[in-house]
Motif scaffolding. Sequence first.
Motif, PDB file in Angstrom:
ATOM      1  N   GLU A  50     -13.684  10.365  10.350  1.00 32.63           N
ATOM      2  CA  GLU A  50     -12.368  10.074   9.800  1.00 32.63           C
ATOM      3  C   GLU A  50     -11.683   9.013  10.629  1.00 32.63           C
ATOM      4  O   GLU A  50     -11.637   9.085  11.849  1.00 32.63           O
ATOM      5  N   GLY A  51     -11.180   7.999   9.944  1.00 30.94           N
ATOM      6  CA  GLY A  51     -10.462   6.941  10.630  1.00 30.94           C
ATOM      7  C   GLY A  51     -11.361   5.941  11.319  1.00 30.94           C
ATOM      8  O   GLY A  51     -10.880   5.100  12.064  1.00 30.94           O
ATOM      9  N   ALA A  52     -12.698   6.038  11.072  1.00 30.03           N
ATOM     10  CA  ALA A  52     -13.599   5.119  11.760  1.00 30.03           C
ATOM     11  C   ALA A  52     -13.349   3.674  11.370  1.00 30.03           C
ATOM     12  O   ALA A  52     -13.541   2.767  12.158  1.00 30.03           O
ATOM     13  N   ASP A  53     -12.918   3.470  10.118  1.00 33.47           N
ATOM     14  CA  ASP A  53     -12.680   2.108   9.660  1.00 33.47           C
ATOM     15  C   ASP A  53     -11.231   1.690   9.804  1.00 33.47           C
ATOM     16  O   ASP A  53     -10.836   0.631   9.356  1.00 33.47           O
ATOM     17  N   THR A  54     -10.403   2.552  10.373  1.00 27.66           N
ATOM     18  CA  THR A  54      -8.989   2.244  10.553  1.00 27.66           C
ATOM     19  C   THR A  54      -8.781   1.655  11.933  1.00 27.66           C
ATOM     20  O   THR A  54      -9.072   2.309  12.938  1.00 27.66           O
ATOM     21  N   PRO A  55      -8.331   0.423  12.042  1.00 34.42           N
ATOM     22  CA  PRO A  55      -8.152  -0.173  13.373  1.00 34.42           C
ATOM     23  C   PRO A  55      -7.071   0.538  14.156  1.00 34.42           C
ATOM     24  O   PRO A  55      -6.084   1.007  13.586  1.00 34.42           O
ATOM     25  N   ALA A  56      -7.274   0.649  15.462  1.00 37.06           N
ATOM     26  CA  ALA A  56      -6.269   1.274  16.311  1.00 37.06           C
ATOM     27  C   ALA A  56      -5.019   0.402  16.347  1.00 37.06           C
ATOM     28  O   ALA A  56      -5.098  -0.819  16.339  1.00 37.06           O
ATOM     29  N   VAL A  57      -3.859   1.063  16.393  1.00 40.11           N
ATOM     30  CA  VAL A  57      -2.602   0.330  16.446  1.00 40.11           C
ATOM     31  C   VAL A  57      -2.366  -0.113  17.885  1.00 40.11           C
ATOM     32  O   VAL A  57      -2.343   0.708  18.796  1.00 40.11           O
ATOM     33  N   PRO A  58      -2.240  -1.366  18.152  1.00 35.41           N
ATOM     34  CA  PRO A  58      -2.045  -1.819  19.528  1.00 35.41           C
ATOM     35  C   PRO A  58      -0.678  -1.408  20.052  1.00 35.41           C
ATOM     36  O   PRO A  58       0.267  -1.275  19.298  1.00 35.41           O
ATOM     37  N   ALA A  59      -0.490  -1.221  21.401  1.00 32.80           N
ATOM     38  CA  ALA A  59       0.792  -0.895  21.984  1.00 32.80           C
ATOM     39  C   ALA A  59       1.788  -1.999  21.798  1.00 32.80           C
ATOM     40  O   ALA A  59       2.973  -1.773  21.675  1.00 32.80           O
ATOM     41  N   ALA A  60       1.238  -3.225  21.807  1.00 28.44           N
ATOM     42  CA  ALA A  60       2.093  -4.376  21.552  1.00 28.44           C
ATOM     43  C   ALA A  60       1.249  -5.484  20.977  1.00 28.44           C
ATOM     44  O   ALA A  60       0.052  -5.552  21.218  1.00 28.44           O
ATOM     45  N   ALA A  61       1.889  -6.354  20.206  1.00 29.11           N
ATOM     46  CA  ALA A  61       1.153  -7.457  19.607  1.00 29.11           C
ATOM     47  C   ALA A  61       0.632  -8.377  20.710  1.00 29.11           C
ATOM     48  O   ALA A  61       1.361  -8.753  21.621  1.00 29.11           O
ATOM     49  N   ALA A  62      -0.655  -8.703  20.619  1.00 30.89           N
ATOM     50  CA  ALA A  62      -1.265  -9.558  21.631  1.00 30.89           C
ATOM     51  C   ALA A  62      -0.787 -11.001  21.467  1.00 30.89           C
ATOM     52  O   ALA A  62      -0.740 -11.529  20.370  1.00 30.89           O
ATOM     53  N   ALA A  63      -0.422 -11.616  22.586  1.00 30.91           N
ATOM     54  CA  ALA A  63       0.017 -13.012  22.553  1.00 30.91           C
ATOM     55  C   ALA A  63      -1.209 -13.914  22.532  1.00 30.91           C
ATOM     56  O   ALA A  63      -2.261 -13.560  23.073  1.00 30.91           O
ATOM     57  N   PRO A  64      -1.117 -15.068  21.893  1.00 33.76           N
ATOM     58  CA  PRO A  64      -2.249 -15.992  21.900  1.00 33.76           C
ATOM     59  C   PRO A  64      -2.561 -16.459  23.319  1.00 33.76           C
ATOM     60  O   PRO A  64      -1.648 -16.737  24.098  1.00 33.76           O
ATOM     61  N   ILE A  65      -3.828 -16.520  23.655  1.00 32.49           N
ATOM     62  CA  ILE A  65      -4.250 -16.927  24.992  1.00 32.49           C
ATOM     63  C   ILE A  65      -4.603 -18.408  24.953  1.00 32.49           C
ATOM     64  O   ILE A  65      -5.429 -18.829  24.141  1.00 32.49           O
ATOM     65  N   PRO A  66      -3.996 -19.225  25.813  1.00 32.48           N
ATOM     66  CA  PRO A  66      -4.312 -20.659  25.801  1.00 32.48           C
ATOM     67  C   PRO A  66      -5.732 -20.902  26.265  1.00 32.48           C
ATOM     68  O   PRO A  66      -6.335 -20.074  26.942  1.00 32.48           O
TER      69      PRO A  66
END
Length: 201
Positions: free
Chosen positions: A64-80
């Motif tokens: 159950e939930g194997a195809d559901t992506p985990a909700v991140p703690a915070a949105a990841a910022a783009p890495i330069p």
Amino acid sequence: MSTVPSSLPYQTSPRTLARASLAALAAGAAIVTLFVLPAEYGIDPTGIGGALGLTRMAGGEADEGADTPAVPAAAAAPIPEQNQASIAKATPLRSDEKVLTLAPHSGIEVKARMKTGDHFVFRWQSTGPVRMDMHGEPTHGPEGEFSTYWKQKDLSEAQGAFTAPFDGTHGWYWRNRGETPVTIRIKTSGFYTELFEPPAE
């Protein structure tokens, strides 16, 4: 002598009953093949169960939930892109530690003076819950202009990494909303020119 109409219910012919029975059996077989087997046993001879997502149910609770992506703690910022221009820092590396005491219903600020792209990591802990506001003010901006990065109530610790989006001062404001004094210990390490307490206004 009058005849009494028959009270027998409507009767179908044996041929009609046979057709109805065969239709019911065919419908039942189709339901089992298309829905029950894929959902219960993972058997999907037609491929329809997979298209409808029924085969994922066959694995039970473990899947159950194997195809559901985990909700991140915070949105990841783009890495330069990582190269000399993004890695090298002109500001000297330094580390600081401060211990602050907040009286009941009082607040205090701690700021780092930074150039655009300067970076530090930090950790702070307090002996009681406080309200935190992490923000920054540009060096040559209008008086009172600031950018809020992170605001949260009832924290007793936080840690992270921060990169200055503009020249200016960047840091924290903590407020003790409780009835007893609170002690805050903050540690920073990175590329900035100064860690200081702005004068209270």
